[in-house]
Design a protein around this motif. Structure first.
Motif, short mmCIF file in Angstrom:
data_model
loop_
_atom_site.label_atom_id
_atom_site.label_comp_id
_atom_site.label_asym_id
_atom_site.label_seq_id
_atom_site.Cartn_x
_atom_site.Cartn_y
_atom_site.Cartn_z
N VAL A 59 0.84 -1.20 0.00
CA VAL A 59 0.00 0.00 0.00
C VAL A 59 0.87 1.25 0.00
CG1 VAL A 59 -1.68 1.33 1.34
CG2 VAL A 59 -1.94 -1.15 1.12
N ALA A 60 1.92 1.25 0.82
CA ALA A 60 2.81 2.41 0.89
C ALA A 60 3.50 2.65 -0.45
CB ALA A 60 3.85 2.21 1.99
N TYR A 61 3.89 1.58 -1.13
CA TYR A 61 4.53 1.73 -2.44
C TYR A 61 3.57 2.36 -3.45
CZ TYR A 61 5.61 0.26 -7.20
OH TYR A 61 5.80 0.25 -8.56
N VAL A 62 2.35 1.84 -3.53
CA VAL A 62 1.39 2.37 -4.50
C VAL A 62 1.07 3.83 -4.19
CG1 VAL A 62 -0.96 2.15 -5.38
CG2 VAL A 62 0.42 0.10 -5.03
N LEU A 63 0.93 4.16 -2.91
CA LEU A 63 0.65 5.55 -2.54
C LEU A 63 1.82 6.47 -2.87
CD1 LEU A 63 -1.24 5.16 0.87
CD2 LEU A 63 -2.20 5.65 -1.39
N SER A 64 3.04 5.96 -2.77
CA SER A 64 4.20 6.79 -3.12
C SER A 64 4.21 7.11 -4.61
CB SER A 64 5.51 6.09 -2.73
OG SER A 64 5.77 4.96 -3.56
N THR A 65 3.75 6.18 -5.45
CA THR A 65 3.65 6.47 -6.89
C THR A 65 2.55 7.49 -7.15
OG1 THR A 65 2.11 4.63 -7.31
CG2 THR A 65 4.47 4.16 -7.46
N LEU A 66 1.47 7.41 -6.37
CA LEU A 66 0.40 8.41 -6.48
C LEU A 66 0.93 9.80 -6.13
CD1 LEU A 66 -3.23 8.07 -5.12
CD2 LEU A 66 -1.93 10.14 -4.75
N VAL A 67 1.69 9.89 -5.03
CA VAL A 67 2.22 11.19 -4.60
C VAL A 67 3.17 11.75 -5.65
CG1 VAL A 67 3.61 12.37 -2.87
CG2 VAL A 67 1.93 10.67 -2.16
N ALA A 68 4.03 10.90 -6.23
CA ALA A 68 4.96 11.37 -7.26
C ALA A 68 4.21 11.96 -8.45
CB ALA A 68 5.85 10.22 -7.71
N TRP A 69 3.15 11.27 -8.90
CA TRP A 69 2.33 11.79 -10.00
C TRP A 69 1.65 13.10 -9.61
CZ3 TRP A 69 -3.09 11.91 -9.34
CH2 TRP A 69 -3.81 12.38 -10.45
N ARG A 70 1.13 13.15 -8.40
CA ARG A 70 0.44 14.35 -7.94
C ARG A 70 1.38 15.55 -7.87
NH1 ARG A 70 -2.11 15.13 -1.94
NH2 ARG A 70 -3.40 16.98 -2.34
N VAL A 71 2.63 15.31 -7.47
CA VAL A 71 3.63 16.38 -7.42
C VAL A 71 3.89 16.92 -8.82
CG1 VAL A 71 6.08 16.84 -7.02
CG2 VAL A 71 4.74 15.63 -5.29
N VAL A 72 4.02 16.02 -9.80
CA VAL A 72 4.26 16.46 -11.18
C VAL A 72 3.07 17.26 -11.69
CG1 VAL A 72 4.60 15.69 -13.56
CG2 VAL A 72 5.81 14.54 -11.70
N LEU A 73 1.87 16.78 -11.42
CA LEU A 73 0.66 17.47 -11.88
C LEU A 73 0.59 18.87 -11.28
CD1 LEU A 73 -1.90 17.07 -13.60
CD2 LEU A 73 -3.05 16.27 -11.53
N ALA A 74 0.89 19.01 -10.00
CA ALA A 74 0.88 20.32 -9.35
C ALA A 74 1.97 21.21 -9.94
CB ALA A 74 1.08 20.16 -7.85
N ASP A 75 3.12 20.64 -10.25
CA ASP A 75 4.22 21.41 -10.82
C ASP A 75 3.86 21.96 -12.19
OD1 ASP A 75 6.94 22.36 -10.46
OD2 ASP A 75 7.49 21.00 -12.09
N LEU A 76 3.00 21.25 -12.90
CA LEU A 76 2.56 21.71 -14.23
C LEU A 76 1.40 22.70 -14.16
CD1 LEU A 76 2.78 18.38 -16.27
CD2 LEU A 76 4.31 20.34 -16.40
N GLY A 77 0.88 22.91 -12.94
CA GLY A 77 -0.14 23.94 -12.79
C GLY A 77 -1.51 23.46 -12.39
#
Length: 321
Positions: A59-77
Motif C-alpha cells: 500500500v505504501a509503495y502504491v501511494l508513493s507512486t500516487l504522490v509522485a504523479w500528484r507532485v508532477v501534476l501540481a508542478d505543471l499547474g
C-alpha cells in the motif's frame, strides 16, 4: 504519439469507457485467479505478521507512486486535492492491465478532465511520472548491481551504461524540451509552464522511496520463506524489483508486465534462495500489487460516486449539505 492520439479519441466514447473498465477489471481479477492455488500454498507457509507487513509495504509503495504523479501534476499547474487524486489515479491505474502500455495515461487524461485539468496537462503529468519511474528504477537497479550474483550480473552490465544517459532526461530543461517536441509532433498546444527543479526533484525522491518500499515488500516475503536476512539480500530485492518493473513496463504487449516482471525477479534472485520458494515469493508479490491496485481503484470509484450528487446539486444552484 499517433497511437496515443487515436486512443484518446476512442476513449471519449461512453461505450468504450465502460468496455475499457470492464476489460481492465476482468484482466486484473484474472491475474489473481490464475495463480490462486499457488498463492494459497504460499500464504500457508508464511506467518500472519509477514503477510500483514507485506500488505502495508505494498500500500505504501502504491501511494508513493500516487504522490509522485500528484507532485508532477501540481508542478505543471494543476494541484489536485487528495480525494480527487485518489479518484483519478486509482481508476486510471487499472489501465495497466490492458495490453498496449498507454491506457493508464489515456484514462488519467479523461478522468482528469472532469476535474478541469486540461487533457494535454494530464497526459504530460502521467507521462512524466512514468518516465521518472523508468529512469529512477534503472538508476536504483544500477546502484544495486554489486549485490547481484556473478551469473546474473553479466546480463545487466548494460544498465550501468544506460542509467546515466536516462538520468539526463530528468533535468527540467531537457525534459521540458522533450515534452514540447512530442506535443508539436502530436499537433497539440505546448504546456503553459515548464517543469521546475523542485517539482521534478520531489517527484524523483518519491519514486526512489517507492522502489525501496516495493523491494522491501519482496524482501519481507522472501525472508519469510527462507531468504537470509542481511542488508545484501535487501539490496538484491530492491534492485531486482526495480529492474524487473522497468523490463515489464517496456514489454507493452502484456498487461502490467505480467510474466516479464516475474521472470526477471526469478533470474536476479535465483542464486539467493531455492526456486520453489522464490517462485512463491514473486507470485504473492504480484498478487498483492494487483489487489492493492484494485483496492485503490475501488476507493477511487467510491469517491467519484460520492462526489457526483454534489456536482449535480452545485450545477442546479443547490448547496450541498
Amino acid at each position: 504519439m499517433s497511437l496515443l492520439r487515436r486512443a484518446l479519441g476512442a476513449v471519449r466514447n461512453p461505450v468504450v469507457k465502460w468496455a475499457f473498465l470492464a476489460v481492465a477489471v476482468g484482466l486484473a481479477v484474472y491475474a489473481v485467479w490464475a495463480t490462486w492455488d499457488d498463492l494459497v500454498d504460499a500464504a500457508g507457509r508464511l506467518s500472519l505478521g509477514t503477510v500483514a507487513a507485506s500488505v502495508v509495504l505494498t500500500v505504501a509503495y502504491v501511494l508513493s507512486t500516487l504522490v509522485a504523479w500528484r507532485v508532477v501534476l501540481a508542478d505543471l499547474g494543476s494541484p489536485l486535492p487528495a480525494r480527487a487524486a485518489v479518484a483519478v489515479f486509482g481508476l486510471s491505474q487499472i489501465g495497466k492491465y490492458v495490453p498496449g502500455g498507454v491506457w493508464n495515461v489515456v484514462a488519467a487524461a479523461e478522468l482528469g478532465a472532469s476535474h478541469r485539468i486540461p487533457r494535454r496537462r494530464s497526459l504530460a503529468a502521467m507521462a512524466v511520472a512514468v518516465l521518472i519511474s523508468v529512469v529512477s528504477g534503472t538508476v536504483v537497479g544500477t546502484a544495486c548491481l554489486p549485490f547481484f550474483s556473478v551469473d546474473s550480473l553479466g546480463a545487466w552490465s548494460w544498465v550501468a551504461v544506460v542509467a546515466p544517459v536516462l538520468a539526463v532526461l530528468l533535468l527540467p530543461p531537457v525534459l521540458t524540451r522533450v515534452i514540447g517536441v512530442a506535443f508539436r509532433l502530436a499537433r497539440r498546444e505546448p504546456l503553459e509552464k515548464p517543469l521546475s527543479w523542485r517539482g521534478l526533484g520531489a517527484a524523483s525522491a518519491w519514486s526512489v522511496v517507492g522502489w525501496l518500499l516495493a523491494g522491501a515488500q519482496v524482501w519481507v516475503l522472501a525472508t519469510g520463506l527462507g531468504l537470509e536476512v542481511t542488508p545484501q539480500t535487501f539490496a538484491l530485492a530492491v534492485g531486482g524489483y526495480a529492474l524487473a518493473w522497468v523490463v515489464g513496463f517496456l514489454i507493452v504487449l502484456v498487461p502490467a508486465g505480467a510474466g516479464a516482471r516475474e521472470g526477471v525477479l526469478l533470474a536476479v534472485m535465483g542464486a539467493a534462495m531455492p526456486h520453489a520458494e522464490l517462485l512463491l515469493t514473486v507470485l504473492l508479490s504480484r498478487a498483492l500489487m494487483t489487489l492493492v491496485d484494485l483496492g485503490l481503484a475501488a476507493a477511487g470509484g467510491m469517491l467519484v460516486r460520492r462526489d457526483e450528487p454534489e456536482s449535480v446539486a452545485t450545477a442546479h444552484g443547490d448547496r450541498p449539505s
